[in-house]
Design a protein around this motif. Structure first.
Motif, mmCIF file in Angstrom:
data_model
loop_
_atom_site.group_PDB
_atom_site.id
_atom_site.type_symbol
_atom_site.label_atom_id
_atom_site.label_comp_id
_atom_site.label_asym_id
_atom_site.label_seq_id
_atom_site.Cartn_x
_atom_site.Cartn_y
_atom_site.Cartn_z
ATOM 1 N N UNK A 1 1.046 -1.190 -0.039
ATOM 2 C CA UNK A 1 -0.112 0.087 0.071
ATOM 3 C C UNK A 1 0.932 1.403 -0.016
ATOM 4 N N UNK A 2 0.632 2.245 -0.809
ATOM 5 C CA UNK A 2 1.433 3.362 -0.720
ATOM 6 C C UNK A 2 0.781 4.559 -0.224
ATOM 7 N N UNK A 3 1.339 4.956 0.849
ATOM 8 C CA UNK A 3 0.881 6.227 1.450
ATOM 9 C C UNK A 3 1.092 7.673 0.759
ATOM 10 N N UNK A 4 0.238 8.070 -0.072
ATOM 11 C CA UNK A 4 0.572 9.218 -0.929
ATOM 12 C C UNK A 4 0.413 10.495 0.158
ATOM 13 N N UNK A 5 -0.036 10.238 1.326
ATOM 14 C CA UNK A 5 0.085 11.530 2.203
ATOM 15 C C UNK A 5 1.538 11.794 2.518
ATOM 16 N N UNK A 6 2.479 11.015 2.447
ATOM 17 C CA UNK A 6 3.914 11.237 2.929
ATOM 18 C C UNK A 6 4.868 11.055 1.961
ATOM 19 N N UNK B 1 4.611 1.543 1.588
ATOM 20 C CA UNK B 1 5.504 2.444 1.040
ATOM 21 C C UNK B 1 4.948 3.923 0.974
ATOM 22 N N UNK B 2 5.859 5.022 0.803
ATOM 23 C CA UNK B 2 5.584 6.216 0.886
ATOM 24 C C UNK B 2 5.919 7.211 -0.552
ATOM 25 N N UNK B 3 4.999 7.925 -0.846
ATOM 26 C CA UNK B 3 5.395 8.824 -1.968
ATOM 27 C C UNK B 3 4.419 8.491 -3.143
ATOM 28 N N UNK B 4 5.138 8.855 -4.345
ATOM 29 C CA UNK B 4 4.418 8.567 -5.510
ATOM 30 C C UNK B 4 4.325 7.004 -5.687
ATOM 31 N N UNK B 5 3.226 6.457 -5.998
ATOM 32 C CA UNK B 5 2.795 5.186 -6.106
ATOM 33 C C UNK B 5 3.782 4.370 -7.132
#
Length: 180
Positions: free
Chosen positions: A53-58, A108-112
């Motif tokens: 899962x990519x956290x796009x809020x970070x 993960x974080x940032x751009x998916x």
């Protein structure tokens, strides 16, 4: 992610055990069909499955030489990303526990597209599985600004990308694909 030095060595050991894995990108409340397809290919290839899962809020602030990623929130409400990851983990656990598939979940974080690509490089993944986006004007606008994760993955790395349809196909007789 925490600033714990032992976390990076644990992740390195886990990465070694996950070499050649199938990676599947999931979002909360996404069709189970995406996960089912990823499981099918992990079984066919005889490799582990990594649910991401990519956290796009970070966003990534910097990465240590050993691969440990430090991140910071874009928004003060950084609990949203944690809740989404918990939902993805719960879904994966409900489907995968007891199946005999070796699997793990990662946030993960940032751009998916870039985050998934980087993980795929670390694991020398054999396949990346993602779902299509939902139909609708809101999603069309979002894709216009951010781009398609599947298309960006297909153009920015060498691995095969399996794009799983989330909904019923649009009939050939329907002119507008993105009708709400």
């Amino acid at each position: 992610m925490t600033d714990n030095p032992s976390a990076s060595s644990e992740e390195a050991a886990q990465n070694a055990a996950l070499q050649k894995a199938v990676i599947v990108g999931l979002q909360p409340d996404q069709s189970q069909h995406v996960l089912d397809e990823a499981v099918k290919y992990a079984r066919l290839l005889g490799v582990p499955l990594v649910v991401v899962h990519v956290d796009v809020t970070r966003f990534v602030t910097y990465e240590d030489p050993d691969g440990y990623v430090h991140s910071a929130p874009i928004d003060i409400n950084f609990e949203a990303g944690a809740a989404e990851f918990e939902a993805v983990q719960a879904t994966a656990s409900a489907v995968l526990d007891g199946t005999g598939i070796t699997w793990t979940a990662r946030q993960l974080v940032g751009d998916p597209a870039l985050a998934i690509k980087q993980l795929a490089n670390k694991l020398d993944a054999q396949l990346i599985v993602v779902g299509t986006r939902k139909r609708g004007i809101g999603e069309s606008i979002r894709e216009f600004f951010t781009g398609s994760v599947a298309a960006r993955l297909a153009h920015r790395q060498h691995r095969s990308v399996l794009v799983v349809p989330l909904e019923e196909p649009v009939p050939d007789t329907q002119k507008d694909i993105w009708v709400e």
